[in-house]
Design a protein around this motif. Sequence first.
Motif, PDB file in Angstrom:
ATOM      1  N   VAL A   1       0.826  -1.162  -0.082  1.00 15.66           N
ATOM      2  CA  VAL A   1      -0.001   0.013   0.017  1.00 15.66           C
ATOM      3  C   VAL A   1       0.931   1.435  -0.024  1.00 15.66           C
ATOM      4  CG1 VAL A   1      -1.890   1.133   1.151  1.00 15.66           C
ATOM      5  CG2 VAL A   1      -1.625  -1.246   1.285  1.00 15.66           C
ATOM      6  N   GLN A   2       0.375   2.067  -1.055  1.00 16.68           N
ATOM      7  CA  GLN A   2       1.264   3.468  -0.757  1.00 16.68           C
ATOM      8  C   GLN A   2       0.315   4.448  -0.668  1.00 16.68           C
ATOM      9  OE1 GLN A   2       3.478   3.203  -4.641  1.00 16.68           O
ATOM     10  NE2 GLN A   2       5.077   2.198  -3.838  1.00 16.68           N
ATOM     11  N   LEU A   3       0.769   5.408   0.033  1.00  9.93           N
ATOM     12  CA  LEU A   3       0.061   6.739   0.298  1.00  9.93           C
ATOM     13  C   LEU A   3       0.961   7.782   0.144  1.00  9.93           C
ATOM     14  CD1 LEU A   3      -1.413   5.819   3.667  1.00  9.93           C
ATOM     15  CD2 LEU A   3      -2.329   5.526   1.601  1.00  9.93           C
ATOM     16  N   GLN A   4       0.238   8.874  -0.876  1.00 10.51           N
ATOM     17  CA  GLN A   4       1.175   9.987  -1.204  1.00 10.51           C
ATOM     18  C   GLN A   4       0.385  11.339  -0.636  1.00 10.51           C
ATOM     19  OE1 GLN A   4       4.536   9.939  -2.417  1.00 10.51           O
ATOM     20  NE2 GLN A   4       4.341  12.340  -2.204  1.00 10.51           N
ATOM     21  N   ALA A   5       0.906  11.679   0.216  1.00  5.01           N
ATOM     22  CA  ALA A   5       0.133  13.006   0.826  1.00  5.01           C
ATOM     23  C   ALA A   5       0.988  14.244   0.064  1.00  5.01           C
ATOM     24  CB  ALA A   5       0.229  13.308   2.405  1.00  5.01           C
ATOM     25  N   SER A   6      -0.080  15.297  -0.210  1.00  5.86           N
ATOM     26  CA  SER A   6       0.687  16.534  -0.936  1.00  5.86           C
ATOM     27  C   SER A   6      -0.488  17.837  -0.236  1.00  5.86           C
ATOM     28  CB  SER A   6       0.374  16.422  -2.449  1.00  5.86           C
ATOM     29  OG  SER A   6      -0.726  16.164  -2.828  1.00  5.86           O
ATOM     30  N   GLY A   7      -0.079  18.920  -0.823  1.00  4.84           N
ATOM     31  CA  GLY A   7      -0.868  19.996  -0.717  1.00  4.84           C
ATOM     32  C   GLY A   7      -0.045  20.768   0.692  1.00  4.84           C
ATOM     33  N   GLY A   8       0.572  20.582   1.381  1.00  2.00           N
ATOM     34  CA  GLY A   8       0.987  21.548   2.521  1.00  2.00           C
ATOM     35  C   GLY A   8       1.687  22.715   2.028  1.00  2.00           C
ATOM     36  N   GLY A   9       1.997  23.640   3.043  1.00  2.00           N
ATOM     37  CA  GLY A   9       2.595  24.900   2.839  1.00  2.00           C
ATOM     38  C   GLY A   9       2.147  26.059   3.764  1.00  2.00           C
ATOM     39  N   LEU A  10       2.634  27.072   3.434  1.00  2.00           N
ATOM     40  CA  LEU A  10       2.792  28.359   4.152  1.00  2.00           C
ATOM     41  C   LEU A  10       1.195  29.110   4.173  1.00  2.00           C
ATOM     42  CD1 LEU A  10       3.824  30.261   6.584  1.00  2.00           C
ATOM     43  CD2 LEU A  10       5.173  31.269   4.787  1.00  2.00           C
ATOM     44  N   VAL A  11       0.522  29.273   5.130  1.00  2.00           N
ATOM     45  CA  VAL A  11      -0.628  29.893   5.119  1.00  2.00           C
ATOM     46  C   VAL A  11      -0.692  31.039   5.980  1.00  2.00           C
ATOM     47  CG1 VAL A  11      -2.354  28.326   5.889  1.00  2.00           C
ATOM     48  CG2 VAL A  11      -3.245  29.888   4.418  1.00  2.00           C
ATOM     49  N   GLN A  12      -1.745  32.205   5.891  1.00  2.00           N
ATOM     50  CA  GLN A  12      -1.779  33.001   7.030  1.00  2.00           C
ATOM     51  C   GLN A  12      -2.948  32.553   7.830  1.00  2.00           C
ATOM     52  OE1 GLN A  12      -2.109  37.018   5.172  1.00  2.00           O
ATOM     53  NE2 GLN A  12      -0.107  37.396   5.805  1.00  2.00           N
ATOM     54  N   ALA A  13      -2.887  33.067   9.001  1.00  2.00           N
ATOM     55  CA  ALA A  13      -3.951  32.516  10.072  1.00  2.00           C
ATOM     56  C   ALA A  13      -5.446  33.088   9.273  1.00  2.00           C
ATOM     57  CB  ALA A  13      -3.979  33.271  11.219  1.00  2.00           C
ATOM     58  N   GLY A  14      -6.486  32.316   9.305  1.00  2.00           N
ATOM     59  CA  GLY A  14      -7.847  32.593   8.786  1.00  2.00           C
ATOM     60  C   GLY A  14      -7.813  32.095   7.265  1.00  2.00           C
ATOM     61  N   GLY A  15      -6.745  31.561   6.672  1.00  2.00           N
ATOM     62  CA  GLY A  15      -6.777  31.025   5.314  1.00  2.00           C
ATOM     63  C   GLY A  15      -7.175  29.669   5.151  1.00  2.00           C
ATOM     64  N   SER A  16      -7.060  29.239   4.127  1.00  2.00           N
ATOM     65  CA  SER A  16      -7.485  27.809   3.620  1.00  2.00           C
ATOM     66  C   SER A  16      -6.483  27.103   3.045  1.00  2.00           C
ATOM     67  CB  SER A  16      -8.751  27.712   2.907  1.00  2.00           C
ATOM     68  OG  SER A  16      -9.793  28.401   3.635  1.00  2.00           O
ATOM     69  N   LEU A  17      -6.434  25.778   3.165  1.00  2.00           N
ATOM     70  CA  LEU A  17      -5.619  24.886   2.205  1.00  2.00           C
ATOM     71  C   LEU A  17      -6.161  23.441   2.064  1.00  2.00           C
ATOM     72  CD1 LEU A  17      -2.523  25.566   1.538  1.00  2.00           C
ATOM     73  CD2 LEU A  17      -1.908  24.247   3.652  1.00  2.00           C
ATOM     74  N   ARG A  18      -5.937  22.811   1.075  1.00  2.00           N
ATOM     75  CA  ARG A  18      -6.468  21.557   1.026  1.00  2.00           C
ATOM     76  C   ARG A  18      -5.377  20.451   0.591  1.00  2.00           C
ATOM     77  NH1 ARG A  18     -10.200  19.116  -4.013  1.00  2.00           N
ATOM     78  NH2 ARG A  18      -8.175  19.257  -5.041  1.00  2.00           N
ATOM     79  N   LEU A  19      -5.347  19.566   1.362  1.00  2.00           N
ATOM     80  CA  LEU A  19      -4.418  18.546   1.518  1.00  2.00           C
ATOM     81  C   LEU A  19      -4.951  17.338   0.560  1.00  2.00           C
ATOM     82  CD1 LEU A  19      -2.878  18.435   5.016  1.00  2.00           C
ATOM     83  CD2 LEU A  19      -2.428  19.612   3.235  1.00  2.00           C
ATOM     84  N   ALA A  20      -4.253  16.642   0.043  1.00  2.00           N
ATOM     85  CA  ALA A  20      -4.717  15.424  -0.806  1.00  2.00           C
ATOM     86  C   ALA A  20      -3.672  14.136  -0.421  1.00  2.00           C
ATOM     87  CB  ALA A  20      -4.499  15.772  -2.379  1.00  2.00           C
ATOM     88  N   CYS A  21      -4.546  12.935  -0.455  1.00  2.00           N
ATOM     89  CA  CYS A  21      -3.655  11.790  -0.138  1.00  2.00           C
ATOM     90  C   CYS A  21      -4.127  10.763  -1.384  1.00  2.00           C
ATOM     91  CB  CYS A  21      -3.843  11.354   1.186  1.00  2.00           C
ATOM     92  SG  CYS A  21      -3.220   9.690   1.629  1.00  2.00           S
ATOM     93  N   ALA A  22      -3.150  10.492  -2.150  1.00  2.00           N
ATOM     94  CA  ALA A  22      -3.449   9.446  -3.089  1.00  2.00           C
ATOM     95  C   ALA A  22      -2.908   8.159  -2.698  1.00  2.00           C
ATOM     96  CB  ALA A  22      -2.628   9.791  -4.388  1.00  2.00           C
ATOM     97  N   ALA A  23      -3.820   7.221  -2.780  1.00  2.00           N
ATOM     98  CA  ALA A  23      -3.501   5.810  -2.288  1.00  2.00           C
ATOM     99  C   ALA A  23      -3.556   4.915  -3.388  1.00  2.00           C
ATOM    100  CB  ALA A  23      -4.728   5.404  -1.287  1.00  2.00           C
ATOM    101  N   SER A  24      -2.787   3.692  -3.176  1.00  2.00           N
ATOM    102  CA  SER A  24      -2.802   2.849  -4.356  1.00  2.00           C
ATOM    103  C   SER A  24      -3.903   1.889  -4.338  1.00  2.00           C
ATOM    104  CB  SER A  24      -1.443   1.961  -4.006  1.00  2.00           C
ATOM    105  OG  SER A  24      -1.652   1.388  -2.778  1.00  2.00           O
ATOM    106  N   GLY A  25      -4.942   1.909  -3.584  1.00  2.00           N
ATOM    107  CA  GLY A  25      -6.192   1.310  -3.624  1.00  2.00           C
ATOM    108  C   GLY A  25      -7.318   1.952  -2.830  1.00  2.00           C
ATOM    109  N   ARG A  26      -8.301   1.343  -2.621  1.00  2.00           N
ATOM    110  CA  ARG A  26      -9.393   2.086  -1.594  1.00  2.00           C
ATOM    111  C   ARG A  26      -9.444   1.439  -0.460  1.00  2.00           C
ATOM    112  NH1 ARG A  26     -15.681   2.160  -3.880  1.00  2.00           N
ATOM    113  NH2 ARG A  26     -16.493   3.081  -1.882  1.00  2.00           N
ATOM    114  N   TYR A  27      -9.183   2.568   0.562  1.00  2.00           N
ATOM    115  CA  TYR A  27      -9.152   2.146   1.892  1.00  2.00           C
ATOM    116  C   TYR A  27      -9.916   2.883   2.809  1.00  2.00           C
ATOM    117  CZ  TYR A  27      -5.140  -0.471   0.261  1.00  2.00           C
ATOM    118  OH  TYR A  27      -4.299  -1.349  -0.578  1.00  2.00           O
ATOM    119  N   THR A  28     -10.239   2.709   3.898  1.00  2.00           N
ATOM    120  CA  THR A  28     -10.893   3.632   5.110  1.00  2.00           C
ATOM    121  C   THR A  28      -9.531   4.454   5.397  1.00  2.00           C
ATOM    122  OG1 THR A  28     -12.540   2.128   5.832  1.00  2.00           O
ATOM    123  CG2 THR A  28     -11.673   3.652   7.379  1.00  2.00           C
ATOM    124  N   MET A  29      -9.840   5.683   5.521  1.00  2.00           N
ATOM    125  CA  MET A  29      -8.621   6.637   5.455  1.00  2.00           C
ATOM    126  C   MET A  29      -8.658   7.384   6.926  1.00  2.00           C
ATOM    127  SD  MET A  29      -6.733   5.691   3.195  1.00  2.00           S
ATOM    128  CE  MET A  29      -5.773   7.291   2.695  1.00  2.00           C
TER     129      MET A  29
END
Length: 121
Positions: A1-29
């Motif tokens: 099973v491979q999991l690849q997280a992405s989307g992190g970074g620097l953001v100001q307070a009050g802001g938004s960010l979206r993280l993604a996690c791509a998996a090699s199959g379908r799992y409870t996450m």
Amino acid sequence: VQLQASGGGLVQAGGSLRLACAASGRYTMGWFRHPPGKEREFVGSISWSGRSTYYADSVKGRFTISGDNANNTVFLLMNSLKPEDTAVYYCAARATGYYSGSAYSSDYAYWGQGTLVTVSS
């Protein structure tokens, strides 16, 4: 099973960010985070079907987990970010056959590499 997280970074307070996690199959996450100088903590989880989500009290109402089953990708949308949300965020997958999410890190068999989220004040 491979999991690849992405989307992190620097953001100001009050802001938004979206993280993604791509998996090699379908799992409870699940999503966890490790703030600097603190223990790793649960953020939220999504069931195998994608119909059920569960959140830590600290992020409830601000964070939303969703899934793209066709592409085996789970997202963590983070709104109204606070400096205390600064952490390395990890996605994790339960072993095959477990359909409900969990707040316990020991219930997750597979872990991604983590992505850093920094919220400035």
